[in-house]
Design a protein around this motif. Sequence first.
Motif, PDB file in Angstrom:
ATOM      1  N   GLY A  34       0.817  -1.206   0.000  1.00 32.61           N
ATOM      2  CA  GLY A  34       0.000   0.000   0.000  1.00 32.61           C
ATOM      3  C   GLY A  34       0.847   1.251   0.000  1.00 32.61           C
ATOM      4  O   GLY A  34       1.985   1.244   0.481  1.00 32.61           O
ATOM      5  N   PHE A  35       0.289   2.329  -0.553  1.00 31.91           N
ATOM      6  CA  PHE A  35       0.979   3.611  -0.624  1.00 31.91           C
ATOM      7  C   PHE A  35       0.004   4.733  -0.291  1.00 31.91           C
ATOM      8  O   PHE A  35      -1.154   4.699  -0.720  1.00 31.91           O
ATOM      9  N   VAL A  36       0.477   5.713   0.464  1.00 34.81           N
ATOM     10  CA  VAL A  36      -0.264   6.941   0.716  1.00 34.81           C
ATOM     11  C   VAL A  36       0.633   8.073   0.250  1.00 34.81           C
ATOM     12  O   VAL A  36       1.761   8.207   0.734  1.00 34.81           O
ATOM     13  N   LEU A  37       0.155   8.834  -0.719  1.00 33.04           N
ATOM     14  CA  LEU A  37       0.928   9.938  -1.270  1.00 33.04           C
ATOM     15  C   LEU A  37       0.236  11.249  -0.950  1.00 33.04           C
ATOM     16  O   LEU A  37      -0.990  11.363  -1.113  1.00 33.04           O
ATOM     17  N   ALA A  70      -7.414  -3.507   2.683  1.00 30.06           N
ATOM     18  CA  ALA A  70      -6.596  -4.266   3.631  1.00 30.06           C
ATOM     19  C   ALA A  70      -6.948  -3.920   5.073  1.00 30.06           C
ATOM     20  O   ALA A  70      -7.099  -2.756   5.421  1.00 30.06           O
ATOM     21  N   ILE A  71      -7.055  -4.930   5.884  1.00 35.63           N
ATOM     22  CA  ILE A  71      -7.216  -4.731   7.325  1.00 35.63           C
ATOM     23  C   ILE A  71      -5.835  -4.633   7.976  1.00 35.63           C
ATOM     24  O   ILE A  71      -5.641  -3.890   8.909  1.00 35.63           O
ATOM     25  N   GLU A  72      -4.879  -5.397   7.431  1.00 33.39           N
ATOM     26  CA  GLU A  72      -3.494  -5.372   7.896  1.00 33.39           C
ATOM     27  C   GLU A  72      -2.628  -4.685   6.853  1.00 33.39           C
ATOM     28  O   GLU A  72      -2.844  -4.875   5.647  1.00 33.39           O
ATOM     29  N   LEU A  73      -1.650  -3.919   7.279  1.00 29.97           N
ATOM     30  CA  LEU A  73      -0.772  -3.189   6.388  1.00 29.97           C
ATOM     31  C   LEU A  73      -0.206  -4.095   5.289  1.00 29.97           C
ATOM     32  O   LEU A  73       0.360  -5.149   5.577  1.00 29.97           O
TER      33      LEU A  73
END
Length: 125
Positions: A34-37, A70-73
């Motif tokens: 996962g990515f948060v930008l 996703a519940i987990e990273l």
Amino acid sequence: MDAAIPADRKRVWKTPPGVTLCAESDIADPGSRGFVLQIGEAYFHGFVVRKQGQVAGYVDRCPHQGHPLAIELDRYLTPDGDLILCGWHGAVFTPLTGACVGGPCAGAKLSPWPVVADGGVIRTA
């Protein structure tokens, strides 16, 4: 774990091209990340799946109820790595097309996030 996005945290649904995300080897095959930008004052939430030497990116939002998947990273895939799994309601999607093949949103698709793997690096496209 609360999947809700704080009301004061603005979301965007696209990213500019050419943003380096990670080395291709940082994601197992099969695997996901996962990515948060941060884009200006807002945030983009997405994830990349790697399978059979290919990569595909998606906006991290289930078409069923809009929750992140996703519940987990970084755990977007089923344990066997065959499908993308929405951990909240059990919808499953094909990794390279994003098509929902089971669960409450069967027939729907994940929103694509254009990414490319080139020279061992994954970037936005």
